[in-house]
Design a protein around this motif. Structure first.
Motif, PDB file in Angstrom:
ATOM      1  N   ASP A  83       0.816  -1.214   0.000  1.00  0.00           N
ATOM      2  CA  ASP A  83       0.000   0.000   0.000  1.00  0.00           C
ATOM      3  C   ASP A  83       0.849   1.262   0.000  1.00  0.00           C
ATOM      4  O   ASP A  83       0.563   2.209  -0.738  1.00  0.00           O
ATOM      5  N   SER A  84       1.891   1.277   0.831  1.00  0.00           N
ATOM      6  CA  SER A  84       2.721   2.489   0.924  1.00  0.00           C
ATOM      7  C   SER A  84       3.548   2.710  -0.339  1.00  0.00           C
ATOM      8  O   SER A  84       3.952   3.839  -0.628  1.00  0.00           O
ATOM      9  N   MET A  85       3.806   1.637  -1.095  1.00  0.00           N
ATOM     10  CA  MET A  85       4.602   1.776  -2.311  1.00  0.00           C
ATOM     11  C   MET A  85       3.756   2.126  -3.536  1.00  0.00           C
ATOM     12  O   MET A  85       4.279   2.453  -4.591  1.00  0.00           O
ATOM     13  N   GLU A  86       2.423   2.016  -3.406  1.00  0.00           N
ATOM     14  CA  GLU A  86       1.536   2.394  -4.505  1.00  0.00           C
ATOM     15  C   GLU A  86       1.173   3.865  -4.340  1.00  0.00           C
ATOM     16  O   GLU A  86       0.440   4.232  -3.438  1.00  0.00           O
ATOM     17  N   VAL A  87       1.702   4.715  -5.188  1.00  0.00           N
ATOM     18  CA  VAL A  87       1.464   6.147  -5.061  1.00  0.00           C
ATOM     19  C   VAL A  87       0.552   6.627  -6.180  1.00  0.00           C
ATOM     20  O   VAL A  87       0.797   6.356  -7.359  1.00  0.00           O
ATOM     21  N   GLU A  88      -0.523   7.328  -5.815  1.00  0.00           N
ATOM     22  CA  GLU A  88      -1.478   7.823  -6.806  1.00  0.00           C
ATOM     23  C   GLU A  88      -0.874   8.944  -7.639  1.00  0.00           C
ATOM     24  O   GLU A  88      -1.126   9.053  -8.838  1.00  0.00           O
ATOM     25  N   ASN A  89      -0.094   9.795  -6.989  1.00  0.00           N
ATOM     26  CA  ASN A  89       0.537  10.916  -7.682  1.00  0.00           C
ATOM     27  C   ASN A  89       2.050  10.813  -7.522  1.00  0.00           C
ATOM     28  O   ASN A  89       2.626  11.382  -6.586  1.00  0.00           O
ATOM     29  N   PRO A  90       2.705  10.062  -8.410  1.00  0.00           N
ATOM     30  CA  PRO A  90       4.149   9.838  -8.284  1.00  0.00           C
ATOM     31  C   PRO A  90       4.941  11.144  -8.253  1.00  0.00           C
ATOM     32  O   PRO A  90       4.729  12.038  -9.080  1.00  0.00           O
ATOM     33  N   SER A  91       5.795  11.270  -7.294  1.00  0.00           N
ATOM     34  CA  SER A  91       6.644  12.443  -7.167  1.00  0.00           C
ATOM     35  C   SER A  91       7.838  12.071  -6.301  1.00  0.00           C
ATOM     36  O   SER A  91       7.853  11.014  -5.657  1.00  0.00           O
ATOM     37  N   ILE A  92       8.829  12.935  -6.277  1.00  0.00           N
ATOM     38  CA  ILE A  92       9.999  12.686  -5.440  1.00  0.00           C
ATOM     39  C   ILE A  92       9.596  12.643  -3.971  1.00  0.00           C
ATOM     40  O   ILE A  92      10.068  11.802  -3.200  1.00  0.00           O
ATOM     41  N   GLU A  93       8.678  13.526  -3.581  1.00  0.00           N
ATOM     42  CA  GLU A  93       8.254  13.565  -2.185  1.00  0.00           C
ATOM     43  C   GLU A  93       7.492  12.292  -1.789  1.00  0.00           C
ATOM     44  O   GLU A  93       7.702  11.743  -0.706  1.00  0.00           O
ATOM     45  N   SER A  94       6.609  11.817  -2.668  1.00  0.00           N
ATOM     46  CA  SER A  94       5.868  10.595  -2.348  1.00  0.00           C
ATOM     47  C   SER A  94       6.808   9.398  -2.297  1.00  0.00           C
ATOM     48  O   SER A  94       6.608   8.468  -1.510  1.00  0.00           O
ATOM     49  N   MET A  95       7.857   9.418  -3.116  1.00  0.00           N
ATOM     50  CA  MET A  95       8.861   8.361  -3.075  1.00  0.00           C
ATOM     51  C   MET A  95       9.584   8.377  -1.729  1.00  0.00           C
ATOM     52  O   MET A  95       9.766   7.334  -1.101  1.00  0.00           O
ATOM     53  N   ARG A  96       9.973   9.554  -1.276  1.00  0.00           N
ATOM     54  CA  ARG A  96      10.667   9.669   0.005  1.00  0.00           C
ATOM     55  C   ARG A  96       9.799   9.165   1.149  1.00  0.00           C
ATOM     56  O   ARG A  96      10.275   8.459   2.049  1.00  0.00           O
ATOM     57  N   MET A  97       8.531   9.531   1.125  1.00  0.00           N
ATOM     58  CA  MET A  97       7.620   9.101   2.185  1.00  0.00           C
ATOM     59  C   MET A  97       7.466   7.581   2.191  1.00  0.00           C
ATOM     60  O   MET A  97       7.436   6.951   3.248  1.00  0.00           O
ATOM     61  N   ALA A  98       7.390   6.988   0.987  1.00  0.00           N
ATOM     62  CA  ALA A  98       7.242   5.534   0.889  1.00  0.00           C
ATOM     63  C   ALA A  98       8.485   4.818   1.402  1.00  0.00           C
ATOM     64  O   ALA A  98       8.387   3.810   2.109  1.00  0.00           O
ATOM     65  N   VAL A  99       9.658   5.334   1.056  1.00  0.00           N
ATOM     66  CA  VAL A  99      10.902   4.714   1.515  1.00  0.00           C
ATOM     67  C   VAL A  99      11.025   4.835   3.029  1.00  0.00           C
ATOM     68  O   VAL A  99      11.436   3.890   3.712  1.00  0.00           O
TER      69      VAL A  99
END
Length: 202
Positions: A83-99
């Motif tokens: 769930d945390s790795m599936e991002v609706e709006n891919p961005s650098i910030e959403s990537m950082r949050m997922a990691v």
């Protein structure tokens, strides 16, 4: 399903699933406390809440139990990061949050991850290879996250290497905790790990 690889004399699949969950929970406690080799099947049966005879209705060998435990841990990791790795709006910030969420998960599951590193080697080669494929599936989820958010090809070797570094970095918090957790708080550790990820975003 992976657990279908383990033979059972019981035909009721719901009962098999229920009993094996009991076995997994009991065995995991024992493996973490004593290790796989020092734990007996009789102890596993007792910790699981039934007799040794009942235990052997659901597994054939102690290695079967270890396989089920390893699969259960991988299933938990994949389910919880999916769930945390599936991002609706891919961005650098959403990537950082997922990691970051991945590192928090590794902190939460550090005992289980440590057990994987210690005990997977006790499996026979074919079974061990199957379990290690599940580890690759976790890396693939991370590759998908990075390539999507950074708009890079999934086959990019740098993406592959960074994805593996992140996964191993998460694991290291647990299996090197005897030194790492004496030197860093979890937040300090995550912040330093994230600095390496910033190289991809420059």
């Amino acid at each position: 399903m992976a657990e279908d690889r383990i033979l059972s004399s019981v035909k009721d699949q719901q009962l098999v699933s229920k009993r094996r969950n009991q076995i997994i929970k009991g065995a995991m406690r024992l493996f973490q406390e004593k290790g796989f080799h020092r734990t007996t099947t009789r102890e596993i049966a007792k910790e699981s809440g039934f007799s040794i005879g009942t235990l052997y209705e659901y597994i054939r060998t102690k290695e079967d139990v270890l396989f089920l435990v390893c699969e259960s841990i991988h299933d938990q990791v994949r389910d919880r990061i999916a769930d945390s790795m599936e991002v609706e709006n891919p961005s650098i910030e959403s990537m950082r949050m997922a990691v970051r969420s991945f590192f928090y998960l590794m902190d939460d599951m550090q005992d289980e991850i440590l057990m994987l590193y210690q005990e997977t080697k006790s499996l026979k080669k074919e079974t061990r290879d199957f379990v290690l494929q599940q580890e690759r599936a976790v890396v693939d989820i991370m590759i998908k996250l990075l390539s999507t958010c950074l708009e890079r090809n999934k086959q990019d070797k740098e993406i592959c290497l960074i994805a593996n570094n992140i996964v191993v970095g998460g694991h290291m918090w647990g299996f090197r905790r005897w030194i790492i957790q004496k030197e860093f708080t979890l937040e300090e550790y995550i912040d330093l790990q994230m600095k390496h990820l910033q190289q991809l975003t420059k």
